[in-house]
Design a protein around this motif. Structure first.
Motif, PDB file in Angstrom:
ATOM      1  N   ALA A  11      44.692  29.011  37.232  1.00 16.16           N
ATOM      2  CA  ALA A  11      43.183  29.826  37.903  1.00 16.16           C
ATOM      3  C   ALA A  11      42.680  30.646  36.702  1.00 16.16           C
ATOM      4  N   VAL A  12      43.517  31.276  35.874  1.00 11.85           N
ATOM      5  CA  VAL A  12      43.001  32.047  34.699  1.00 11.85           C
ATOM      6  C   VAL A  12      42.185  31.378  33.955  1.00 11.85           C
ATOM      7  N   ASP A  13      42.915  30.173  33.411  1.00 11.58           N
ATOM      8  CA  ASP A  13      42.247  29.111  32.362  1.00 11.58           C
ATOM      9  C   ASP A  13      40.871  28.467  33.068  1.00 11.58           C
ATOM     10  N   ALA A  14      40.978  28.370  34.312  1.00  7.79           N
ATOM     11  CA  ALA A  14      39.571  27.903  34.974  1.00  7.79           C
ATOM     12  C   ALA A  14      38.560  28.385  35.121  1.00  7.79           C
ATOM     13  N   GLY A  15      38.582  29.592  35.243  1.00 10.76           N
ATOM     14  CA  GLY A  15      37.477  30.401  35.529  1.00 10.76           C
ATOM     15  C   GLY A  15      36.784  31.480  34.616  1.00 10.76           C
ATOM     16  N   ARG A  16      36.066  32.407  34.838  1.00 14.23           N
ATOM     17  CA  ARG A  16      35.327  33.336  34.361  1.00 14.23           C
ATOM     18  C   ARG A  16      35.195  34.491  35.117  1.00 14.23           C
ATOM     19  N   GLY A  17      35.133  35.630  34.675  1.00 16.82           N
ATOM     20  CA  GLY A  17      34.861  36.868  35.237  1.00 16.82           C
ATOM     21  C   GLY A  17      36.268  37.215  36.136  1.00 16.82           C
ATOM     22  N   ASP A  18      36.358  38.220  37.004  1.00 19.64           N
ATOM     23  CA  ASP A  18      37.428  38.787  37.459  1.00 19.64           C
ATOM     24  C   ASP A  18      38.183  37.593  38.367  1.00 19.64           C
ATOM     25  N   LEU A  19      39.451  37.571  38.302  1.00 16.32           N
ATOM     26  CA  LEU A  19      40.449  36.851  39.054  1.00 16.32           C
ATOM     27  C   LEU A  19      41.279  37.883  39.963  1.00 16.32           C
ATOM     28  N   VAL A  20      40.696  37.942  41.386  1.00 14.74           N
ATOM     29  CA  VAL A  20      41.070  38.667  42.399  1.00 14.74           C
ATOM     30  C   VAL A  20      42.229  38.141  42.930  1.00 14.74           C
ATOM     31  N   GLU A  49      39.322  33.635  43.272  1.00 14.46           N
ATOM     32  CA  GLU A  49      40.405  34.469  44.183  1.00 14.46           C
ATOM     33  C   GLU A  49      41.495  33.730  44.825  1.00 14.46           C
ATOM     34  N   LEU A  50      42.603  34.438  44.735  1.00 12.55           N
ATOM     35  CA  LEU A  50      43.639  33.563  45.152  1.00 12.55           C
ATOM     36  C   LEU A  50      44.428  34.505  46.182  1.00 12.55           C
ATOM     37  N   VAL A  51      44.864  33.966  47.234  1.00 14.67           N
ATOM     38  CA  VAL A  51      45.580  34.708  48.406  1.00 14.67           C
ATOM     39  C   VAL A  51      46.930  34.429  48.143  1.00 14.67           C
ATOM     40  N   ARG A  56      47.458  37.191  30.318  1.00 15.31           N
ATOM     41  CA  ARG A  56      46.827  35.942  29.995  1.00 15.31           C
ATOM     42  C   ARG A  56      45.319  36.265  30.248  1.00 15.31           C
ATOM     43  N   ALA A  57      44.990  36.857  31.450  1.00 12.77           N
ATOM     44  CA  ALA A  57      43.630  36.877  31.675  1.00 12.77           C
ATOM     45  C   ALA A  57      42.941  37.942  30.617  1.00 12.77           C
ATOM     46  N   GLY A  58      43.602  38.845  30.378  1.00 17.41           N
ATOM     47  CA  GLY A  58      43.101  39.842  29.161  1.00 17.41           C
ATOM     48  C   GLY A  58      42.683  38.869  27.839  1.00 17.41           C
ATOM     49  N   ARG A  59      43.502  37.978  27.724  1.00 18.67           N
ATOM     50  CA  ARG A  59      43.342  37.207  26.440  1.00 18.67           C
ATOM     51  C   ARG A  59      42.140  36.204  26.488  1.00 18.67           C
TER      52      ARG A  59
END
Length: 99
Positions: free
Chosen positions: A31-40, A9-11, A63-66
């Motif tokens: 953030a996308v590359d470092a995690g799993r699941g949804d990025l809010v 999650e990012l603000v 990028r998240a989709g890929r």
């Protein structure tokens, strides 16, 4: 513009525009590359975005989709929500209602 948070999650606050696009892109891609699941992305503190800023959001979405993740926008300010509807991007992006 400021972005704080982690890989889940990012603000995003301030102005997301041509001047802040490179920094925002780097933060979102990291953030996308470092995690799993949804990025809010919580947009409660976002004052405005321009076409370049919207492009950064769309790039992070792709990028998240890929990465088999989903980018979710939370608390989209009304004027930005209207822009998403006008451009029909509300059909592509996951938008969560206010909490």
């Amino acid at each position: 513009m400021h972005i704080r948070g982690d890989h889940a999650e990012l603000v995003v606050g301030g102005r997301l525009d041509v001047r802040s696009a490179a920094d925002a892109r780097t933060a979102l891609h990291t953030a996308v590359d470092a995690g799993r699941g949804d990025l809010v992305l919580d947009l409660t503190e976002l004052d405005s975005w321009d076409a370049t800023g919207l492009g950064v959001i769309m790039g992070a979405h792709r990028r998240a989709g890929r990465a088999n993740r989903r980018l979710v926008l939370r608390n989209v300010p009304p004027q930005m929500q209207r822009l998403l509807v006008a451009t029909r991007l509300h059909r592509i992006l996951a938008i969560e209602a206010e909490r």
